[in-house]
Write a protein that holds these residues in place. Sequence first.
Motif, mmCIF file in Angstrom:
data_model
loop_
_atom_site.group_PDB
_atom_site.id
_atom_site.type_symbol
_atom_site.label_atom_id
_atom_site.label_comp_id
_atom_site.label_asym_id
_atom_site.label_seq_id
_atom_site.Cartn_x
_atom_site.Cartn_y
_atom_site.Cartn_z
ATOM 1 N N ALA A 282 5.180 80.502 65.310
ATOM 2 C CA ALA A 282 6.451 79.437 65.479
ATOM 3 C C ALA A 282 7.667 80.214 65.460
ATOM 4 O O ALA A 282 8.428 80.004 66.462
ATOM 5 C CB ALA A 282 6.186 78.379 64.514
ATOM 6 N N TRP A 283 7.755 81.134 64.424
ATOM 7 C CA TRP A 283 9.106 81.981 64.507
ATOM 8 C C TRP A 283 9.095 82.972 65.974
ATOM 9 O O TRP A 283 10.097 82.976 66.382
ATOM 10 C CB TRP A 283 8.996 82.939 63.334
ATOM 11 C CG TRP A 283 8.800 82.466 62.029
ATOM 12 C CD1 TRP A 283 9.101 80.955 61.543
ATOM 13 C CD2 TRP A 283 8.702 82.922 60.649
ATOM 14 N NE1 TRP A 283 9.218 80.851 60.404
ATOM 15 C CE2 TRP A 283 8.829 81.927 59.809
ATOM 16 C CE3 TRP A 283 8.266 84.174 60.440
ATOM 17 C CZ2 TRP A 283 8.570 82.171 58.360
ATOM 18 C CZ3 TRP A 283 7.843 84.242 58.899
ATOM 19 C CH2 TRP A 283 8.248 83.413 57.946
ATOM 20 N N ILE A 284 7.827 83.595 66.246
ATOM 21 C CA ILE A 284 8.240 84.256 67.326
ATOM 22 C C ILE A 284 8.188 83.377 68.797
ATOM 23 O O ILE A 284 9.257 83.630 69.477
ATOM 24 C CB ILE A 284 6.715 84.804 67.709
ATOM 25 C CG1 ILE A 284 6.226 85.928 66.629
ATOM 26 C CG2 ILE A 284 6.654 85.636 69.090
ATOM 27 C CD1 ILE A 284 4.922 86.468 66.663
ATOM 28 N N SER A 285 7.728 82.025 68.921
ATOM 29 C CA SER A 285 8.034 81.404 69.873
ATOM 30 C C SER A 285 9.633 81.005 69.827
ATOM 31 O O SER A 285 10.278 80.868 70.778
ATOM 32 C CB SER A 285 7.074 80.204 69.688
ATOM 33 O OG SER A 285 6.010 80.398 69.939
ATOM 34 N N ALA A 286 10.005 80.591 68.521
ATOM 35 C CA ALA A 286 11.456 80.039 68.670
ATOM 36 C C ALA A 286 12.332 81.417 68.901
ATOM 37 O O ALA A 286 13.542 80.999 69.704
ATOM 38 C CB ALA A 286 11.842 79.623 67.062
ATOM 39 N N ALA A 287 12.110 82.451 68.323
ATOM 40 C CA ALA A 287 12.813 83.620 68.893
ATOM 41 C C ALA A 287 12.810 84.130 70.442
ATOM 42 O O ALA A 287 13.674 84.019 70.939
ATOM 43 C CB ALA A 287 12.400 84.969 68.104
#
Length: 441
Positions: A12-17
């Motif tokens: 999720a963090w990678i997708s948001a970034a």
Amino acid sequence: MDMTSLLMRRAAWISAACFSVVLALAAARAQLDIRQESQGADQVARLVGELAALQSVDRQALDQQVDKLREISRSGVLRHLDFQLQDDAGQILIPTALATDAGQTRLQLRRADGSSFQATLISNPASEKAEALANIAGMAGLFLAYGLAMLAGLYWAVRYAFVPLRGIVGAIATYRKRDFSIRLPRLPVKELDHIAGALNHLAEALATAEAQQKRLSLQMLTLQEDERARLAIELHEQFGQGLTALRANVAYLMRQTADNPRVHGVVLDLESQSATIHHGIRTLLRQLQPQGATDDVPETVSLPPLLHELVKSWQDAPGQRSAYRLAVEPVDLRLPRELSLTLYRMTQEALANIARHADARRVDISLRLSTDSPNTLCWTVSDDGVGIAVLETAICHGNGLAGIRERVWAHGGYIDIGPATEGAARPGLCLAARLPVETAR
């Protein structure tokens, strides 16, 4: 946190970034497209104005006006169209690189002096194609960057999650060496934390079981020594005085039968047999209780004299061809009784194995306090005999080496068993043990 939650959070963090980066790049691309469209529209408006000016400018300013149109053509800022200009004589003043059969519109520009120009506006999809290719390349690059970022992020997340596995593997390797003192800390991943907790519980259980087994083994060894001591005392009391009296009577008979050769010969044979039995019982007593048959149980024992006597008994044995060398440091070493008897029995068993199987020419026995740790005793017995082909088979075949290893383990020590000389035709065997000792001088 369990493994699934950890990986999902990282994803999720990678997708948001990545989504934030895509938005930023899309906004930048949109601004670039708007600026290019604005510049293209400005140039089209300028082109129309300059073409219209051809009809009204003075004849002296025509060349200058045509140069302005050439500048617009060469600028490359025009979007969606290009143009070609020719005079009324058919001479092309401003050529175009586009195919003349492309979509086009012709404008006839008539001047007041009767001359005219023909402007051909030609549709030019090159800018649209370049923009479409740039958009496709940008989207592909973004997807590629997103995939690489996701892979890198998952790799980092998995590596972060499984870093504690190194500690778990190291703890397992330590437990295989029968060292159960290592305890694993709390781990950030729930599944691995459960494994660490189970390993800690297992280590505690194994440490407790090993401590109990060592106590039982020491108790068994102590009971064996106590039983040997009891047997030695009984042998000494029951046979010692009887043999002494028997040999005294035989000596008397020898004096009385000195003038009777036939009887005297029988008495001499009886004396020889009595001496042999006496020597055998004394040897047996030394084997049963090397410090002497006595009811007193000393707390510490001076080990060097016992080992010297043991080595001498093998050196003086009939048919012995091996050369024995004993080294004890310090020479006045005194150890607790249990440890002294353990070392004595280990040496006794090692020398017996050498005599039975090694066919050795030289045997070295060493006992010394470690220079690295004064509370560690180093015991070594090595020979230059035929050696052992398969160690585990030799240990299982008899109880000599297994008994030595069991005694070392029961006292909390470590033993290495291997060739005395690697690669030699007669590699021999080396037993090297390190045992902890609290009181030694």
